[in-house]
Design an enzyme around this catalytic site. Structure first.
Site, short mmCIF file in Angstrom:
data_model
loop_
_atom_site.label_atom_id
_atom_site.label_comp_id
_atom_site.label_asym_id
_atom_site.label_seq_id
_atom_site.Cartn_x
_atom_site.Cartn_y
_atom_site.Cartn_z
N TYR A 46 -3.18 -4.22 3.58
CA TYR A 46 -2.93 -3.10 4.48
C TYR A 46 -1.89 -3.52 5.52
CZ TYR A 46 -6.98 -0.72 2.57
OH TYR A 46 -7.86 -0.10 1.72
N PHE A 47 -0.90 -2.65 5.72
CA PHE A 47 0.19 -2.92 6.65
C PHE A 47 0.14 -1.95 7.82
CE2 PHE A 47 1.61 -4.89 2.80
CZ PHE A 47 2.41 -5.94 3.20
#
Length: 184
Positions: A46-47
Protein backbone atom coordinates in the site's frame (compact mmCIF):
# COMPACT_ATOMS: atom_id res chain seq x y z
CA UNK A 1 -15.13 -15.85 -18.00
CA UNK A 2 -12.45 -14.94 -15.46
CA UNK A 3 -11.88 -11.46 -16.82
CA UNK A 4 -15.63 -10.74 -16.79
CA UNK A 5 -15.67 -11.19 -13.01
CA UNK A 6 -13.21 -8.37 -12.48
CA UNK A 7 -14.50 -5.73 -14.90
CA UNK A 8 -16.00 -2.52 -13.65
CA UNK A 9 -15.24 0.55 -11.60
CA UNK A 10 -17.59 -0.36 -8.75
CA UNK A 11 -17.39 -3.36 -6.48
CA UNK A 12 -19.95 -4.63 -4.02
CA UNK A 13 -17.94 -6.58 -1.48
CA UNK A 14 -19.07 -8.15 1.76
CA UNK A 15 -16.34 -9.51 4.02
CA UNK A 16 -17.13 -12.14 6.65
CA UNK A 17 -14.92 -13.49 9.40
CA UNK A 18 -15.05 -17.29 9.21
CA UNK A 19 -15.55 -19.33 12.36
CA UNK A 20 -14.68 -22.52 10.47
CA UNK A 21 -12.90 -22.44 7.11
CA UNK A 22 -13.36 -26.21 6.69
CA UNK A 23 -17.14 -25.91 7.21
CA UNK A 24 -17.25 -23.06 4.69
CA UNK A 25 -15.35 -25.13 2.10
CA UNK A 26 -17.63 -28.13 2.68
CA UNK A 27 -20.64 -25.96 1.82
CA UNK A 28 -18.81 -24.55 -1.22
CA UNK A 29 -18.14 -28.07 -2.50
CA UNK A 30 -21.89 -28.79 -2.37
CA UNK A 31 -22.78 -25.98 -4.80
CA UNK A 32 -21.82 -25.34 -8.42
CA UNK A 33 -18.63 -23.30 -8.58
CA UNK A 34 -15.41 -22.81 -10.54
CA UNK A 35 -11.92 -22.46 -9.13
CA UNK A 36 -9.79 -19.56 -10.35
CA UNK A 37 -6.81 -19.98 -8.00
CA UNK A 38 -6.00 -22.13 -4.97
CA UNK A 39 -3.67 -21.10 -2.17
CA UNK A 40 -2.09 -18.13 -3.94
CA UNK A 41 0.25 -16.03 -1.84
CA UNK A 42 -0.66 -12.39 -2.32
CA UNK A 43 1.79 -9.65 -1.41
CA UNK A 44 0.17 -6.24 -1.15
CA UNK A 45 2.13 -2.99 -0.97
CA UNK A 46 0.00 0.00 0.00
CA UNK A 47 1.31 3.42 -1.02
CA UNK A 48 0.54 6.89 0.27
CA UNK A 49 2.26 10.21 0.80
CA UNK A 50 4.17 10.85 4.02
CA UNK A 51 1.22 13.01 5.09
CA UNK A 52 -1.21 10.12 4.34
CA UNK A 53 -3.24 12.20 1.86
CA UNK A 54 -4.86 9.15 0.25
CA UNK A 55 -5.95 7.71 3.59
CA UNK A 56 -7.42 11.09 4.57
CA UNK A 57 -9.45 11.06 1.34
CA UNK A 58 -10.64 7.47 1.95
CA UNK A 59 -8.57 6.18 -0.97
CA UNK A 60 -6.09 3.34 -1.19
CA UNK A 61 -3.43 2.53 -3.75
CA UNK A 62 -2.02 -0.98 -3.81
CA UNK A 63 0.36 -2.99 -5.96
CA UNK A 64 -0.50 -6.70 -5.62
CA UNK A 65 1.70 -9.62 -6.67
CA UNK A 66 0.19 -13.12 -6.71
CA UNK A 67 2.17 -16.35 -6.74
CA UNK A 68 2.18 -18.93 -8.18
CA UNK A 69 -0.43 -17.47 -10.59
CA UNK A 70 1.95 -14.67 -11.63
CA UNK A 71 -0.85 -12.08 -11.64
CA UNK A 72 0.22 -8.52 -10.86
CA UNK A 73 -2.33 -5.77 -10.25
CA UNK A 74 -2.50 -2.02 -9.69
CA UNK A 75 -5.57 -1.46 -7.45
CA UNK A 76 -7.20 1.83 -6.47
CA UNK A 77 -10.15 1.96 -4.04
CA UNK A 78 -12.31 4.87 -2.91
CA UNK A 79 -13.23 7.49 -2.16
CA UNK A 80 -16.74 6.00 -2.25
CA UNK A 81 -17.13 2.68 -0.41
CA UNK A 82 -18.03 0.77 -3.60
CA UNK A 83 -15.45 2.43 -5.87
CA UNK A 84 -12.70 0.00 -6.93
CA UNK A 85 -10.62 -0.26 -10.08
CA UNK A 86 -7.85 -2.71 -10.86
CA UNK A 87 -5.68 -3.29 -13.88
CA UNK A 88 -3.15 -5.94 -14.75
CA UNK A 89 0.47 -4.83 -14.89
CA UNK A 90 3.49 -6.73 -16.14
CA UNK A 91 6.23 -5.25 -13.98
CA UNK A 92 5.34 -4.65 -10.31
CA UNK A 93 8.83 -3.44 -9.44
CA UNK A 94 8.69 -0.77 -12.16
CA UNK A 95 5.22 0.33 -10.96
CA UNK A 96 6.52 0.63 -7.38
CA UNK A 97 9.50 2.63 -8.59
CA UNK A 98 7.22 4.96 -10.54
CA UNK A 99 5.06 5.55 -7.47
CA UNK A 100 8.13 6.35 -5.38
CA UNK A 101 9.28 8.80 -8.07
CA UNK A 102 5.87 10.50 -7.77
CA UNK A 103 6.32 10.99 -4.01
CA UNK A 104 4.52 7.94 -2.67
CA UNK A 105 6.08 5.44 -0.29
CA UNK A 106 5.08 2.05 1.09
CA UNK A 107 2.94 2.56 4.21
CA UNK A 108 2.06 -1.11 4.64
CA UNK A 109 3.26 -4.39 3.16
CA UNK A 110 1.15 -7.43 3.97
CA UNK A 111 0.70 -11.00 2.79
CA UNK A 112 -2.28 -13.29 2.68
CA UNK A 113 -3.09 -16.70 1.28
CA UNK A 114 -6.09 -16.53 -1.06
CA UNK A 115 -8.33 -18.90 -2.98
CA UNK A 116 -10.74 -17.44 -5.56
CA UNK A 117 -13.95 -19.16 -6.61
CA UNK A 118 -16.70 -18.19 -9.04
CA UNK A 119 -20.31 -18.89 -8.06
CA UNK A 120 -22.46 -17.74 -10.95
CA UNK A 121 -21.81 -14.06 -11.59
CA UNK A 122 -20.19 -13.60 -8.17
CA UNK A 123 -16.67 -14.25 -6.96
CA UNK A 124 -15.80 -15.49 -3.51
CA UNK A 125 -12.34 -15.19 -2.05
CA UNK A 126 -11.28 -17.24 0.94
CA UNK A 127 -8.37 -15.58 2.68
CA UNK A 128 -6.03 -16.38 5.53
CA UNK A 129 -4.12 -13.53 7.15
CA UNK A 130 -1.48 -15.08 9.35
CA UNK A 131 -2.26 -14.40 12.98
CA UNK A 132 -5.52 -12.66 12.11
CA UNK A 133 -7.73 -15.51 10.91
CA UNK A 134 -9.79 -16.66 7.97
CA UNK A 135 -12.17 -14.49 5.96
CA UNK A 136 -14.51 -14.86 2.99
CA UNK A 137 -15.28 -12.00 0.65
CA UNK A 138 -18.40 -12.19 -1.52
CA UNK A 139 -18.14 -9.72 -4.39
CA UNK A 140 -19.12 -8.56 -7.84
CA UNK A 141 -17.83 -5.72 -10.01
CA UNK A 142 -19.84 -3.56 -12.39
CA UNK A 143 -19.74 -0.28 -14.27
CA UNK A 144 -23.44 0.33 -13.49
CA UNK A 145 -23.83 1.90 -10.06
CA UNK A 146 -27.63 1.48 -10.24
CA UNK A 147 -27.09 -2.28 -9.73
CA UNK A 148 -25.15 -1.97 -6.46
CA UNK A 149 -28.05 -2.27 -4.00
CA UNK A 150 -29.54 -5.26 -5.81
CA UNK A 151 -26.17 -6.99 -5.94
CA UNK A 152 -25.67 -6.30 -2.22
CA UNK A 153 -28.97 -8.08 -1.46
CA UNK A 154 -28.03 -11.03 -3.68
CA UNK A 155 -24.62 -11.32 -1.97
CA UNK A 156 -26.24 -11.32 1.48
CA UNK A 157 -28.56 -14.12 0.30
CA UNK A 158 -25.59 -16.11 -1.04
CA UNK A 159 -23.60 -15.61 2.18
CA UNK A 160 -26.60 -16.87 4.16
CA UNK A 161 -26.34 -20.16 2.23
CA UNK A 162 -22.92 -20.54 3.87
CA UNK A 163 -24.37 -19.93 7.32
CA UNK A 164 -22.98 -16.41 7.46
CA UNK A 165 -25.00 -13.54 8.92
CA UNK A 166 -24.63 -9.87 9.70
CA UNK A 167 -23.00 -10.92 13.00
CA UNK A 168 -20.07 -12.33 10.97
CA UNK A 169 -19.58 -9.23 8.81
CA UNK A 170 -16.19 -7.55 9.02
CA UNK A 171 -16.48 -3.89 8.03
CA UNK A 172 -12.79 -3.04 8.29
CA UNK A 173 -10.46 -3.37 5.32
CA UNK A 174 -7.57 -5.83 5.52
CA UNK A 175 -5.28 -2.81 5.59
CA UNK A 176 -7.07 -1.49 8.70
CA UNK A 177 -7.22 -4.91 10.41
CA UNK A 178 -3.53 -5.48 9.77
CA UNK A 179 -2.54 -1.95 10.82
CA UNK A 180 -4.53 -2.27 14.06
CA UNK A 181 -2.85 -5.59 14.84
CA UNK A 182 0.54 -3.88 14.64
CA UNK A 183 -0.45 -1.35 17.31
CA UNK A 184 -1.65 -3.94 19.82
Amino acid sequence: MMSEHFKGKFEVELKYRLKSKSQFLTILKSITHEVMVQDNLESDCYFDTFEQHLLAENKSLCIREMEPSGIKLWIVKGPEADRCEATNITDANKAKSMLKTMGYHVVLAMKKTRCIYFVGKFHITVDNLEGLGDFAEFAIMTDDDSLLDGYRSELIFLANKFGLSSMDLEHRSYRKIYSESLTV
